[in-house]
Design an enzyme around this catalytic site. Structure first.
Site, PDB file in Angstrom:
ATOM      1  N   MET A   1      10.531  -0.292  -2.762  1.00 38.41           N
ATOM      2  CA  MET A   1      10.307  -0.935  -1.194  1.00 38.41           C
ATOM      3  C   MET A   1       8.925  -1.305  -1.480  1.00 38.41           C
ATOM      4  SD  MET A   1      12.037   1.940   1.224  1.00 38.41           S
ATOM      5  CE  MET A   1      11.507   3.292   0.121  1.00 38.41           C
TER       6      MET A   1
ATOM      7  N   GLY B   1       4.242   1.560   0.083  1.00 36.72           N
ATOM      8  CA  GLY B   1       5.042   1.141  -1.033  1.00 36.72           C
ATOM      9  C   GLY B   1       5.649   2.436  -1.535  1.00 36.72           C
ATOM     10  N   SER B   2       6.831   2.308  -2.030  1.00 38.93           N
ATOM     11  CA  SER B   2       7.735   3.518  -2.260  1.00 38.93           C
ATOM     12  C   SER B   2       9.149   3.236  -3.067  1.00 38.93           C
ATOM     13  CB  SER B   2       7.827   4.471  -1.380  1.00 38.93           C
ATOM     14  OG  SER B   2       8.265   3.575  -0.049  1.00 38.93           O
ATOM     15  N   ARG B   3       9.962   4.076  -3.352  1.00 40.69           N
ATOM     16  CA  ARG B   3      11.195   3.805  -3.980  1.00 40.69           C
ATOM     17  C   ARG B   3      12.139   4.819  -3.633  1.00 40.69           C
ATOM     18  NH1 ARG B   3      11.343   4.283 -10.678  1.00 40.69           N
ATOM     19  NH2 ARG B   3      13.210   5.533 -10.932  1.00 40.69           N
TER      20      ARG B   3
END
Length: 225
Positions: A99, A187-189
């Site tokens: 993301m 921001g991430s996952r």
């Protein structure tokens, strides 16, 4: 479209700060029209950027036990077979969705079921697409148990810019396919660990929409025999 609850305080504080900056500058530099207009424009852009990050689109929840839906908006960055070491202790197909700051950061349940296991891990803040981020970054692991016998592991992973993972469930909580279970700021996952016999429906670099994009098809109990 609504504003997510995680963003309301940030948006309020940001508005106060940006308005204060512009008011103060107008008080002391009232003759610098070009500079003041540029600062005002920059303030509007910054505020709109924060606003879009915390948007929470309306979603018609899916209901298909044969499909696993994307847990987040973003881009598919990993599809591989791996061993899940934390809880499942078996071989799985891993699908990871990155993301970016411009994506919706609501996390949604890929399947319906009950939370069997949940654990928060403090950690590093490597970039979310780094191979070691799944094991070394700040993260939360959630295992969803479906009455069909399926266990699905979902892992929220903080990225380099993210410093806060939120989740709204605990062990024993019901999970509804497509419904919100958490949020990651900036921001991430999110990783999903599928059974080996699941048919992956996405490819690397495919774009996903949380709760809307099917990422895998599960074999029915009848197909397994």
């Amino acid at each position: 479209m609504t504003i997510h609850k995680e963003g309301r305080t940030i948006l309020f504080v940001s508005l106060i700060i940006l308005v204060a900056i512009n008011v103060v500058l107008h008080q002391f530099f009232s003759d610098q029209n070009l500079a003041l207009n540029l600062v005002l424009l920059a303030s509007v852009i910054i505020y709109l950027a924060i606003l879009q990050f915390f948007r929470n689109p309306f979603l018609t929840l899916p209901s298909d036990e044969t499909l696993v839906y994307a847990p987040a908006d973003g881009k598919v960055v990993v599809i591989e077979e791996t061993t899940e070491e934390e809880y499942l202790k078996d071989r799985r197909k891993q699908v990871s969705i990155f993301m970016s700051p411009i994506n919706v950061h609501v996390n949604r349940s890929p399947i319906s079921g009950v939370v069997e296991y949940i654990k928060y891990h403090p950690g590093k803040f490597l970039v979310a697409w780094h191979p070691k981020s799944s094991l070394e970054n700040e993260r939360t692991t959630i295992v969803i148990y479906n009455p069909s016998g399926l266990k699905l592991l979902v892992r929220q992973i903080a990225g380099a810019a993210a410093r806060r993972i939120k989740w709204y469930v605990k062990e024993g909580s019901p999970m509804i396919q497509g419904a919100e279970f958490g949020f990651i700021k900036f921001g991430s996952r999110v990783d999903v660990f599928l059974p080996l016999d699941a048919e992956v429906l996405v490819k690397i670099n495919d774009k996903t929409k949380g709760g809307s994009t099917p990422i895998a098809r599960l074999k029915s109990p009848a197909q397994k025999h």
